[in-house]
Design a protein around this motif. Structure first.
Motif, PDB file in Angstrom:
ATOM      1  N   LYS A 178      90.492 -45.705  16.609  1.00 36.82           N
ATOM      2  CA  LYS A 178      91.350 -46.862  16.338  1.00 36.82           C
ATOM      3  C   LYS A 178      92.793 -46.480  15.980  1.00 36.82           C
ATOM      4  O   LYS A 178      93.565 -47.323  15.538  1.00 36.82           O
ATOM      5  CB  LYS A 178      90.758 -47.762  15.247  1.00 36.82           C
ATOM      6  N   SER A 179      93.135 -45.215  16.191  1.00 34.98           N
ATOM      7  CA  SER A 179      94.523 -44.805  15.966  1.00 34.98           C
ATOM      8  C   SER A 179      95.405 -45.282  17.112  1.00 34.98           C
ATOM      9  O   SER A 179      94.918 -45.699  18.165  1.00 34.98           O
ATOM     10  CB  SER A 179      94.606 -43.279  15.865  1.00 34.98           C
ATOM     11  N   PHE A 180      96.712 -45.211  16.887  1.00 33.95           N
ATOM     12  CA  PHE A 180      97.670 -45.486  17.965  1.00 33.95           C
ATOM     13  C   PHE A 180      98.871 -44.568  17.773  1.00 33.95           C
ATOM     14  O   PHE A 180      99.501 -44.575  16.718  1.00 33.95           O
ATOM     15  CB  PHE A 180      98.122 -46.946  17.983  1.00 33.95           C
ATOM     16  N   MET A 183      96.273 -35.172  13.232  1.00 37.08           N
ATOM     17  CA  MET A 183      97.340 -36.160  13.342  1.00 37.08           C
ATOM     18  C   MET A 183      96.801 -37.520  12.914  1.00 37.08           C
ATOM     19  O   MET A 183      95.774 -37.976  13.424  1.00 37.08           O
ATOM     20  CB  MET A 183      97.833 -36.214  14.786  1.00 37.08           C
ATOM     21  N   LEU A 184      97.476 -38.169  11.967  1.00 35.93           N
ATOM     22  CA  LEU A 184      96.971 -39.449  11.474  1.00 35.93           C
ATOM     23  C   LEU A 184      98.089 -40.375  11.026  1.00 35.93           C
ATOM     24  O   LEU A 184      99.234 -39.966  10.839  1.00 35.93           O
ATOM     25  CB  LEU A 184      95.978 -39.223  10.323  1.00 35.93           C
ATOM     26  N   GLU A 185      97.731 -41.643  10.881  1.00 32.74           N
ATOM     27  CA  GLU A 185      98.602 -42.666  10.294  1.00 32.74           C
ATOM     28  C   GLU A 185      98.143 -42.932   8.866  1.00 32.74           C
ATOM     29  O   GLU A 185      96.943 -42.964   8.598  1.00 32.74           O
ATOM     30  CB  GLU A 185      98.511 -43.964  11.089  1.00 32.74           C
ATOM     31  N   LEU A 244      98.265 -27.504  11.521  1.00 34.34           N
ATOM     32  CA  LEU A 244      99.356 -28.327  11.023  1.00 34.34           C
ATOM     33  C   LEU A 244      98.858 -29.725  10.669  1.00 34.34           C
ATOM     34  O   LEU A 244      97.952 -30.258  11.317  1.00 34.34           O
ATOM     35  CB  LEU A 244     100.483 -28.424  12.052  1.00 34.34           C
ATOM     36  N   PHE A 245      99.471 -30.293   9.660  1.00 33.69           N
ATOM     37  CA  PHE A 245      99.165 -31.652   9.218  1.00 33.69           C
ATOM     38  C   PHE A 245     100.305 -32.552   9.680  1.00 33.69           C
ATOM     39  O   PHE A 245     101.438 -32.423   9.212  1.00 33.69           O
ATOM     40  CB  PHE A 245      99.023 -31.677   7.702  1.00 33.69           C
ATOM     41  N   ILE A 246     100.005 -33.437  10.639  1.00 34.72           N
ATOM     42  CA  ILE A 246     101.009 -34.324  11.226  1.00 34.72           C
ATOM     43  C   ILE A 246     100.759 -35.747  10.745  1.00 34.72           C
ATOM     44  O   ILE A 246      99.652 -36.276  10.900  1.00 34.72           O
ATOM     45  CB  ILE A 246     100.953 -34.300  12.768  1.00 34.72           C
TER      46      ILE A 246
END
Length: 384
Positions: free
Chosen positions: A120-122, A172-174, A203-205
């Motif tokens: 459900k990410s974008f 990678m997250l929101e 890496l943490f994005i």
């Protein structure tokens, strides 16, 4: 007949002018705009300071390319670094481009290929960012996606642990999944992901395209938690409507983005940067952000009070002025009826009404919106 590709389902509204929190259509109908260009016009439409900065820049230089030093790039980069945990900035034209740069940088720096993202990410609609997005509806019809993206459930640290290995370049997250239904991350989950990345050399994005630039009452939403991402991406609210995006990264990543490694013809355009400088100068003031937090807390509390007894509303959630109202049904009808009453809102996922007022919204405007939302939803309750 339209000469445009039908890539959008457009509202039946033709905008003629806009100022502050208001839009006026070609028929003279006025609307209270709680879409803000989809979290773009954080200072409302045509904020005087931004308009003046753009007008002044138009009289000087429009474009020279990144073959030259452009002083306003350094000035905006300094503002972004001063108010984040980053050290260096790359400018581009959009959130998708910022996320594309983040994906490239993570793979080049770590010399690994797998990137973990979430269901459900974008993250955008370029091929790489579409592949990073954990939604089948975004993927459909485009054939095989780019390899090495893995989607796991959001807020599930055990699922991240299972996928984390020596091939993982990044997670990678929101901080709040915007397009996925306005779903906030849990603090323990965020801090757990960061720790896993540190332990694994990944890496943490953090994708702050929708949540950044004051939207949650902080310069960046990750600052509500004990986080220090390696890479932060921003766009939407950065230029008050002019196209601009940015990647903010830690100092040690510079070695992987040297001359010729990445670029953008229009990235760092002086006109867009003039708008960004004026925007950040206003939003990054401590008093301004404190007021955003106070207003957003009031608005959320009032929504919960006024809508809690309506059976088809199952949840009201979000952070700052990124708010979602979860509906068991009739989301599309409710959005249309609110528009008829003069309030513009939009959807997020199949069942959520998303509210994105300008950060400059007044108490009077919030109360007007609350009245419209309550009246529309209460009418629906009676008719069911």
């Amino acid at each position: 007949m339209s000469y445009l590709f039908p890539t959008y389902q457009r509202f039946d509204v033709k905008v003629k002018s806009a100022s502050g929190t208001k839009l006026t259509d070609e028929n003279g109908q006025k609307y209270l705009d709680f879409i803000s260009g989809i979290a773009v016009c954080n200072l409302g439409h045509r904020h005087p300071a931004v308009q003046e900065a753009v007008e002044q820049q138009l009289k000087q230089v429009w474009h020279v390319s990144n073959l030259f030093h452009v002083s306003v790039q350094e000035e905006v980069a300094e503002l972004l670094v001063q108010h984040s945990c980053g050290d260096a900035v790359f400018f581009c034209n959009s959130g998708a481009e910022a996320n594309e740069a983040a994906i490239k940088l993570a793979r080049k720096y770590t010399k690994r290929h797998k990137i973990i993202t979430f269901k459900k990410s974008f993250h955008g609609r370029t091929f790489a960012t579409m592949s990073a997005t954990g939604q089948a509806k975004i993927h459909e019809g485009f054939g095989p996606l780019l390899q090495e993206f893995v989607y796991v459930p959001y807020n599930d640290i055990e699922a991240v642990k299972k996928e984390m290995d020596e091939t993982t370049a990044a997670v990678m997250l929101e901080i709040v999944q915007g397009e996925g239904g306005v779903v906030p991350a849990e603090a323990e989950f965020l801090e757990g992901v960061q720790q896993l990345c540190q332990e694994n050399g990944s890496l943490f994005i953090v994708d702050e395209v929708q949540t950044g630039i004051g939207r949650t009452g902080k310069p960046f939403a990750y600052q509500h938690y004990s986080l220090s991402p390696d890479i932060t991406t921003v766009a939407k609210g950065l230029g008050s409507g002019l196209p601009i995006g940015a990647l903010i990264g830690k100092n040690h990543l510079k070695e992987a983005f040297g001359p010729g490694s990445h670029g953008s013809t229009f990235g760092g355009n002086p006109i867009a940067l003039a708008a960004a400088k004026a925007t950040l100068t206003v939003i990054f003031q401590e008093a301004f952000l404190k007021e955003v937090e106070q207003k957003a807390a009031y608005f959320m509390k009032e929504l919960q009070t006024k809508l809690s007894s309506i059976p088809f509303i199952t949840d009201i959630r979000g952070k700052g002025f990124l708010i979602g109202i979860e509906c068991a049904e009739k989301q599309g009808e409710l959005i249309g009826k609110m528009r008829e009453k003069g309030l513009l809102v939009l959807g997020a996922g199949p069942s959520v009404i998303r509210l994105l007022p300008p950060l400059t919204v007044t108490m009077e405007e919030m109360n007007t919106a609350l009245t419209i939302i309550e009246n529309v939803c209460c009418h629906e309750k009676i008719s069911l």
